[in-house]
Design a protein around this motif. Structure first.
Motif, short mmCIF file in Angstrom:
data_model
loop_
_atom_site.label_atom_id
_atom_site.label_comp_id
_atom_site.label_asym_id
_atom_site.label_seq_id
_atom_site.Cartn_x
_atom_site.Cartn_y
_atom_site.Cartn_z
N VAL A 273 0.87 -1.17 0.00
CA VAL A 273 0.00 0.00 0.00
C VAL A 273 0.91 1.23 0.00
CG1 VAL A 273 -1.86 1.25 1.14
CG2 VAL A 273 -1.76 -1.25 1.32
N LEU A 274 0.90 1.93 -1.12
CA LEU A 274 1.74 3.13 -1.27
C LEU A 274 0.86 4.36 -1.16
CD1 LEU A 274 4.49 4.50 -2.09
CD2 LEU A 274 3.64 4.38 -4.45
N GLY A 275 1.09 5.20 -0.16
CA GLY A 275 0.34 6.44 0.01
C GLY A 275 0.93 7.55 -0.84
N ARG B 173 -10.02 -1.76 6.20
CA ARG B 173 -9.88 -3.20 6.36
C ARG B 173 -9.70 -3.88 5.00
NH1 ARG B 173 -14.21 -3.83 8.79
NH2 ARG B 173 -15.51 -4.70 7.13
N MET B 174 -10.45 -3.41 4.01
CA MET B 174 -10.34 -3.98 2.67
C MET B 174 -8.95 -3.71 2.07
SD MET B 174 -14.10 -3.11 1.11
CE MET B 174 -13.69 -3.80 -0.48
N LEU B 175 -8.40 -2.52 2.32
CA LEU B 175 -7.05 -2.22 1.83
C LEU B 175 -6.06 -3.26 2.34
CD1 LEU B 175 -6.73 1.67 2.23
CD2 LEU B 175 -7.01 0.39 0.11
N GLY B 176 -6.13 -3.54 3.63
CA GLY B 176 -5.23 -4.54 4.22
C GLY B 176 -5.46 -5.92 3.64
N GLN B 177 -6.73 -6.29 3.44
CA GLN B 177 -7.04 -7.60 2.88
C GLN B 177 -6.56 -7.72 1.44
OE1 GLN B 177 -11.28 -7.72 3.54
NE2 GLN B 177 -11.08 -8.43 5.66
N ALA C 236 -1.29 5.75 8.98
CA ALA C 236 -1.73 4.53 9.65
C ALA C 236 -1.78 3.32 8.73
CB ALA C 236 -3.12 4.76 10.27
N MET C 237 -2.12 3.52 7.45
CA MET C 237 -2.46 2.39 6.59
C MET C 237 -1.41 2.03 5.54
SD MET C 237 -5.24 1.37 7.86
CE MET C 237 -5.38 0.05 6.67
N CYS C 238 -0.47 2.91 5.27
CA CYS C 238 0.43 2.70 4.12
C CYS C 238 1.76 2.09 4.54
CB CYS C 238 0.68 4.01 3.39
SG CYS C 238 -0.83 4.70 2.69
N ASP C 239 2.37 1.32 3.62
CA ASP C 239 3.70 0.77 3.86
C ASP C 239 4.76 1.82 3.56
OD1 ASP C 239 2.85 -2.02 4.38
OD2 ASP C 239 2.14 -1.89 2.32
N ARG D 153 6.67 4.41 5.93
CA ARG D 153 5.79 5.30 6.69
C ARG D 153 6.36 5.67 8.06
NH1 ARG D 153 0.72 1.46 8.57
NH2 ARG D 153 1.89 0.14 10.01
N ASP D 154 7.15 4.77 8.69
CA ASP D 154 7.67 5.08 10.02
C ASP D 154 8.76 6.15 9.98
OD1 ASP D 154 9.72 3.62 8.94
OD2 ASP D 154 9.65 1.99 10.41
N GLN D 155 9.16 6.57 8.78
CA GLN D 155 10.13 7.65 8.65
C GLN D 155 9.46 8.99 8.36
OE1 GLN D 155 13.32 6.69 5.92
NE2 GLN D 155 13.58 4.61 6.78
N TRP D 156 8.13 9.00 8.41
CA TRP D 156 7.39 10.24 8.20
C TRP D 156 6.62 10.64 9.46
CZ3 TRP D 156 8.13 13.07 3.99
CH2 TRP D 156 8.45 12.47 2.78
N THR D 157 6.38 11.93 9.61
CA THR D 157 5.45 12.47 10.60
C THR D 157 4.53 13.46 9.88
OG1 THR D 157 6.83 14.37 11.18
CG2 THR D 157 7.20 12.31 12.41
N ASP D 158 3.48 13.90 10.56
CA ASP D 158 2.61 14.93 9.98
C ASP D 158 3.43 16.13 9.51
OD1 ASP D 158 0.60 13.28 10.76
OD2 ASP D 158 -0.48 14.75 11.96
N GLU D 159 4.37 16.54 10.36
CA GLU D 159 5.14 17.74 10.08
C GLU D 159 6.07 17.55 8.88
OE1 GLU D 159 3.50 17.76 13.99
OE2 GLU D 159 4.88 16.32 13.08
N THR D 160 6.74 16.40 8.79
CA THR D 160 7.68 16.20 7.68
C THR D 160 6.95 16.01 6.36
OG1 THR D 160 7.83 13.82 8.19
CG2 THR D 160 9.51 15.28 9.13
N VAL D 161 5.78 15.35 6.39
CA VAL D 161 4.99 15.23 5.16
C VAL D 161 4.56 16.61 4.66
CG1 VAL D 161 2.82 14.41 4.17
CG2 VAL D 161 4.15 12.88 5.62
#
Length: 499
Positions: free
Chosen positions: A284-286, A438-442, A462-465, A481-489
């Protein structure tokens, strides 16, 4: 907050369409200088209640009072004359007319048939000044304005009518971050001027920013109301859906695999510019960025809805020339952000909208077996929890959330391997959002690859890889995603140097 007396009161409102009870004993009240958030899932009755308030529907039962006096409009014109204005999610403007003409349309100042231009300009200038946007030129062509500026024209129209009760229906659904902040400032200004504001939104954090009180509808009934500061988000969500949603962003285990979609130097006629990106199966790419950053144009270029000027698209290693029909055959599915304009055929049935892109399972020797299709569509509607009378019901009669489910059901039915989703959760309720998450994850767990465009950062985080950020048509950065925050995005989206 205003005084103790209510400027608007609606009690025991009921409305029925045939066998369907759209509203049952609904009550709503708002004081002068108060913002009341009207909350509920799609199909809960919010739009019907506001159509009763604005005179578009006559209630079957119940009473309404405006400033302590009985209020029973026979139509929208009478409601406007009484001081009730609606700011709809779908802007209702004439794009070829000027700002001034749009604001005064239907309420022109005239004497013996001659328009009093000077008096009109003075009134329009006062309305724009009250909004704090005197730079919005009255003679500018409305169609040339940004969506945020067009929304200001709608609000100015309400102020020229001297509306005392103003209803905002999902006002931020098409706005960028800056325009949203401007809108919040306008709502605060209207509140301080003593107007009563009814504010409809599915974003709880947005409601927390602007509203003082809340009222929740579910299945056409009032199920809760009160001071917003006294209610938690969890309590409001439970009232909305009738059950507790323990995890709004459900986690479904999935692992990205081999590359399935590759872009090399992709450029469109206007946007995007020289985008190189790889998407893997089960990923899942945001795709983040401000409105106008080129996110939608990138998806549309990949699918062939907009012309590609240069670059290369590869699907499963094979070079692919973007064209919608070829894209569907190659396993790509596209969900447009413009659900009403191009995402769905509004006058066609639910089954037509779901199945027309992939009729092969129901055809023999060129003939369509309607019985096979109807049986399949009924099953898909049940699995997608689409609320409708039958598969033959026209899509335009459904709520926004159910229309979005129909649009997504088309991709499910098409069995697309690569899903290009442009704002899939815009203007839908929290219960439907949880279902889509939920469907995105499935889908990812099944090996599908997903590009997920959204202006709502919490769902991307929350949902993207991985999350990719666009700025002025260019892909600025791609990270886990764990290398991003609201502020950095947001910093990357506005063109600041990312850390």
């Amino acid at each position: 907050m205003g005084g103790d007396s209510f400027l608007l009161e609606m009690h025991g409102i009921a409305k029925r369409f045939g066998a369907t009870h759209a509203l049952r004993d609904v009550s709503l009240a708002a004081r002068a200088g108060e913002v009341v958030a009207l909350i509920g899932e799609n199909g809960a009755g919010k739009s019907t209640l506001m159509k009763v308030l604005s005179g578009a529907h006559r209630p079957d039962a119940g009473t309404m009072h405006l400033d302590g006096k009985p209020y029973h409009p026979t139509g929208p014109h009478e409601a406007r004359a009484a001081g009730v204005a609606m700011i709809y999610q779908e802007l209702n403007l004439a794009p070829d007319l000027s700002v001034e003409d749009n604001i005064m349309l239907g309420q022109e100042l005239h004497t013996v048939g001659l328009v009093r231009q000077r008096a009109q300009r003075e009134r329009v200038a006062r309305a724009l000044a009250l909004l704090g946007h005197p730079e919005l030129r009255p003679q500018a062509r409305t169609g040339d304005l940004s969506v945020g500026a067009q929304q200001l024209v709608e609000i100015a129209r309400a102020l020229v009518f001297e509306a005392r009760v103003i209803v905002f229906d999902e006002p931020t659904s098409s706005l960028g971050h800056r325009d949203v902040q401007h809108l919040f400032a306008v709502v605060e200004k209207l509140k301080r001027s003593g107007r009563a504001i009814i504010y409809i939104s599915h974003f709880l954090e947005e409601i927390r920013t602007v509203a003082d009180a809340y009222a929740v509808l579910r299945d056409g009934q009032t199920v809760g109301h009160g001071c917003l500061a006294d209610a938690t988000d969890a309590q409001i969500v439970t009232l909305m859906v009738g059950r507790s949603i323990d995890d709004l962003f459900p986690s479904v285990a999935h692992a990205p695999g081999e590359p399935v979609l590759a872009l090399e130097g992709l450029s469109g006629r206007k946007m995007p510019h020289n985008v190189t990106l790889t998407l893997r199966r089960g990923e899942v790419l945001g795709l983040a960025g401000l409105v106008g950053s080129g996110r939608s144009e990138l998806l549309r270029s990949i699918f062939g809805l907009e012309s590609v000027r240069s670059g290369e698209v590869r699907v499963a290693g094979a070079r692919f020339t973007p064209r919608p029909r070829a894209a569907i055959r190659a396993g790509l599915g596209m969900l447009s952000e413009d659900r009403k304009g191009e995402g769905l055929a509004q006058d066609r049935s639910i089954e037509d909208n779901i199945s027309l892109s992939y009729l092969r399972p129901y055809t023999r020797w060129g003939w369509l077996n309607r019985r096979w299709r109807a049986r399949s569509m009924a099953g898909l509607m049940r699995s997608m929890e689409i609320k409708a009378r039958s598969p033959e019901q026209p899509v335009r009669e459904l709520s926004g959330g159910n229309q979005q489910k129909v649009a997504i059901a088309r991709l499910v039915h098409q069995n697309a391997d690569v899903l290009l989703l442009d704002e899939p959760t815009r203007s839908i309720d929290v219960g439907t959002k949880a279902m889509i998450y939920r469907m995105l994850g499935q889908w990812a767990a099944e090996g599908k690859a997903i590009v997920f465009v959204s202006s709502y950062l919490p769902e991307l985080l929350a949902m993207c890889d991985r999350i990719a950020v666009m700025h002025r048509g260019r892909l600025r950065d791609v990270r886990p995603r764990d290398q991003w925050t609201d502020e950095t995005v947001m910093a990357c989206a506005v063109g600041a140097e990312s850390e």
